[in-house]
Design an enzyme around this catalytic site. Structure first.
Site, PDB file in Angstrom:
ATOM      1  CB  ALA A   1      40.622  28.767  25.858  1.00 15.99           C
TER       2      ALA A   1
ATOM      3  CG  ASN B   1      42.437  18.889  10.215  1.00 18.87           C
ATOM      4  OD1 ASN B   1      42.027  20.045  10.162  1.00 18.87           O
ATOM      5  ND2 ASN B   1      41.619  17.851  10.173  1.00 18.87           N
TER       6      ASN B   1
ATOM      7  NE  ARG C   1      33.478  16.013  12.395  1.00 21.75           N
ATOM      8  CZ  ARG C   1      34.175  16.679  11.466  1.00 21.75           C
ATOM      9  NH1 ARG C   1      34.749  17.837  11.781  1.00 21.75           N
ATOM     10  NH2 ARG C   1      34.309  16.193  10.248  1.00 21.75           N
TER      11      ARG C   1
ATOM     12  CE  LYS D   1      -0.015   1.854   5.932  1.00 22.53           C
ATOM     13  NZ  LYS D   1      -1.428   1.699   6.360  1.00 22.53           N
TER      14      LYS D   1
ATOM     15  CE  LYS E   1      38.244  14.236  10.271  1.00 20.42           C
ATOM     16  NZ  LYS E   1      39.489  14.433   9.500  1.00 20.42           N
TER      17      LYS E   1
ATOM     18  CD  GLU F   1     -12.219  -4.962   6.908  1.00 18.23           C
ATOM     19  OE1 GLU F   1     -11.784  -3.948   7.485  1.00 18.23           O
ATOM     20  OE2 GLU F   1     -11.695  -6.084   7.027  1.00 18.23           O
TER      21      GLU F   1
ATOM     22  CG  HIS G   1      37.883  26.579  28.174  1.00 17.29           C
ATOM     23  ND1 HIS G   1      36.885  26.450  29.111  1.00 17.29           N
ATOM     24  CD2 HIS G   1      39.039  26.642  28.883  1.00 17.29           C
ATOM     25  CE1 HIS G   1      37.421  26.435  30.323  1.00 17.29           C
ATOM     26  NE2 HIS G   1      38.716  26.541  30.214  1.00 17.29           N
TER      27      HIS G   1
ATOM     28  NE  ARG H   1      53.746  35.879  22.608  1.00 17.52           N
ATOM     29  CZ  ARG H   1      53.593  35.213  23.736  1.00 17.52           C
ATOM     30  NH1 ARG H   1      52.782  34.172  23.787  1.00 17.52           N
ATOM     31  NH2 ARG H   1      54.235  35.589  24.826  1.00 17.52           N
TER      32      ARG H   1
ATOM     33  N   GLY I   1       0.789  -1.225   0.000  1.00 16.51           N
ATOM     34  CA  GLY I   1       0.000   0.000   0.000  1.00 16.51           C
ATOM     35  C   GLY I   1       0.821   1.275   0.000  1.00 16.51           C
TER      36      GLY I   1
END
Length: 446
Positions: A375, A381, A328, A20, A346, A150, A358, A435, A9
Site C-alpha cells: 500500500a 516516473n 488508464r 441539431k 497508467k 402538416e 491498495h 530510510r 436545420g
C-alpha cells in the site's frame, strides 16, 4: 438508389449552438446514424444537405457523403431542390437527419416497395397513439393517399388522423426534379414543404404508394433535449435486450449504458450504473459494476470489476479490479492479477498473479509475475521534463509507502523495505532499505 439526408436545420428548441443533427445518441451523432442506415440499406451514394453551422456536419460526413449547402433554411422542399443537382440515379430516398433509431431493414423495405410497384413516390407512414406534431396522411374513400397535411395547417378533423408521415420517402428522380420548382410556400410556416410534392404528383396521374412501419420508435424525431434523452435511452435499451437474449445477465436494464459496438460474452453479470463504451470487448463469466465505466478496452473471462474506470486497457482472465481503481490508456493486466482500491495504473504491464492491492500509482512500469506491491507505493516516473520506466522483476516484494524513482530496476525476488525511497537499482534477491533509522528518546515527555 441514391439517398438524401436533410441536415440543414438549426433545431431551435435544442437551445444549442450546434446543429441539431450533430447531437449524439448513445455515443454517435444522429446524422451519422442516419447515414449508416442508408448505407446498410444498400444506398450507393448519399447527398447531405447542410446549412446552419455546416462545417460541424461536414466534419462528421467528410469522406462519406456529398455535401450540398442550403444557404437559407426554407423548408424540406427547398432542401431537396438544393440536393437535386447532385443526384444521378433514377430513384432517390430522402430521410431526415434527426431519426437516429431508423433501421436499415426498414429502409430496405421502403426501397423494395418503391421499385417493385414502379411508383413515382412511396411514403413511409406510421400509426401513432399521439400523432401531435406530425404531418397527417389523408386518404380518399378507397384508401389511396391524396395529401399530407402538416400539424400547423391541419383542420380539427385532420388532426384526429392517427396515420402520420415519417418524413421518409422514395421518389422517381426525374419527376421530382420537375415538381420541386413548382412548390409554393403557402402555409403557416412560409416554407416549401416536400410533402406538397405528393398532391402535385397525383394531379398529374402519377402513382403514389405507401408502406407502414410497425415500430413507431424507429421514426421518432428529435426536437429538444427531452426527446434526445428518450431516444438515447431507446438505443441503450435495444442493446441491453439483445445482450440478454444472448445469455448476458443485466440486473437492471434501465440503469446500464452499453454502446452498440460493445461485445459481451455469455454468463457475464452487469450491475446497475455500468457504462460499456466504444469498441469494448467483455469475456464470459465476468461481473461488472456497480458504478463502473469501461471504454475501448478488452476484458478477459471470469474477471470482476467494481466501482472502477478502465479506458483503452487490456485486462486478462480471472482478474479482480477495484473498488475505485483507475486503469488508464496503455495499461495491460495479465491473468490472475489483483488491482485493489484506490490504485491508478497508467501505460504499464502487470504480470501474471501480481498484486497491487491498495493506494498505489503505477506509471510507465513493467511488473513481472508474482510481484506484491504494498500500500502507498508510487512509481515516480516524471522528472518535470521526461517520463521514465520502472521495472519490477518476477517475485519481487515492495513494502508499503515506497517511492521508486525512475529510471529504476528491482531485480527478481528482491525485497524493498517499507517506507523506502529508492533511486538506484536493486539486485536479485537483495533487501533494499532507504530510510532513516528509528531513534527512541526515553523519558522525552515530562
Amino acid at each position: 438508389m441514391e439517398g438524401i439526408i436533410l441536415a440543414a436545420g438549426k433545431g431551435t428548441r435544442m437551445k444549442s449552438d450546434l446543429p441539431k443533427v450533430v447531437h449524439e445518441v448513445a455515443e454517435k451523432p444522429m446524422v451519422l446514424r442516419v447515414y449508416e442506415a442508408l448505407v446498410g440499406a444498400g444506398v450507393k451514394r448519399v447527398v447531405a444537405v447542410v446549412g446552419y453551422r455546416k462545417e460541424k456536419v461536414e466534419e462528421i460526413l467528410r469522406g462519406r457523403a456529398v455535401i450540398a449547402v442550403q444557404e437559407e433554411q426554407l423548408g424540406t422542399g427547398h432542401a431537396a431542390l438544393v440536393a437535386m443537382p447532385y443526384v444521378e440515379d433514377e430513384n432517390v430516398i430522402i430521410v431526415p437527419g434527426d431519426t437516429p433509431l431508423l433501421k436499415a431493414s426498414t429502409l430496405q423495405a421502403l426501397i423494395k416497395k418503391h421499385l417493385e410497384t414502379g411508383a413515382y413516390a412511396t411514403v413511409l407512414t406510421c400509426f401513432l397513439s399521439n400523432p401531435y406534431g406530425y404531418g397527417r396522411i389523408v386518404r380518399d374513400g378507397y384508401g389511396k393517399i391524396i395529401k399530407i397535411v402538416e400539424e400547423k395547417d391541419a383542420t380539427l378533423e385532420e388532426k384526429q388522423i392517427a396515420e402520420v408521415n415519417t418524413g421518409i420517402y422514395c421518389f422517381n428522380t426525374k419527376i421530382l426534379k420537375e415538381i420541386l420548382p413548382l412548390l409554393k410556400a403557402e402555409n403557416a410556416q412560409k416554407e416549401y414543404y416536400l410533402t406538397d410534392v405528393i398532391p402535385l404528383l397525383l394531379e398529374r396521374g402519377k402513382v403514389v404508394e405507401t408502406i407502414t412501419i410497425q415500430d413507431e420508435t424507429e421514426v421518432y424525431g428529435v426536437n429538444d433535449r427531452v426527446q434526445l434523452a428518450r431516444l438515447t435511452k431507446g438505443v441503450y435499451r435495444r442493446k441491453a435486450e439483445a445482450l440478454m437474449q444472448e445469455g448476458v445477465t443485466i440486473i437492471d436494464p434501465e440503469t446500464v449504458y452499453i454502446g452498440e459496438e460493445v461485445v459481451v460474452g455469455s454468463d457475464t453479470v452487469i450491475y446497475p450504473n455500468t457504462y460499456l463504451e466504444g469498441k469494448t470487448v467483455i469475456g464470459s463469466g465476468c461481473r461488472l459494476g456497480p458504478n463502473t465505466r469501461i471504454t475501448d478496452s478488452v476484458i478477459g473471462n471470469n474477471t470482476e470489476i467494481t466501482f472502477s474506470v478502465i479506458i483503452q486497457a487490456r485486462v486478462g482472465d480471472e482478474v479482480n479490479v477495484g473498488p475505485f481503481a483507475y486503469l488508464r490508456p496503455g495499461t495491460e493486466i495479465a491473468n490472475g492479477v489483483k488491482i485493489g482500491d484506490f490504485v491508478e495504473i497508467k501505460k504499464s504491464f502487470i504480470g501474471e498473479g501480481s498484486k497491487v492491492p491498495h493506494l498505489s500509482y503505477i506509471g510507465d512500469a513493467v511488473v513481472g509475475k508474482g510481484v506484491n506491491i504494498g500500500a502507498g507505493t508510487i512509481t515516480c516516473n516524471y522528472d518535470g521534463k521526461n517520463k521514465w520506466e520502472t521495472v519490477i522483476e518476477d517475485g519481487a516484494f515492495i513494502g508499503s509507502n515506497t517511492n521508486l524513482v525512475a529510471p529504476i530496476k528491482i531485480g527478481k525476488n528482491a525485497v524493498v523495505g517499507a517506507g523506502s525511497t529508492l533511486t538506484e537499482d536493486v539486485p536479485e534477491k537483495a533487501l533494499a532499505i532507504a530510510r532513516s533509522r528509528q531513534v527512541n528518546k526515553e523519558d522525552y515527555v515530562k
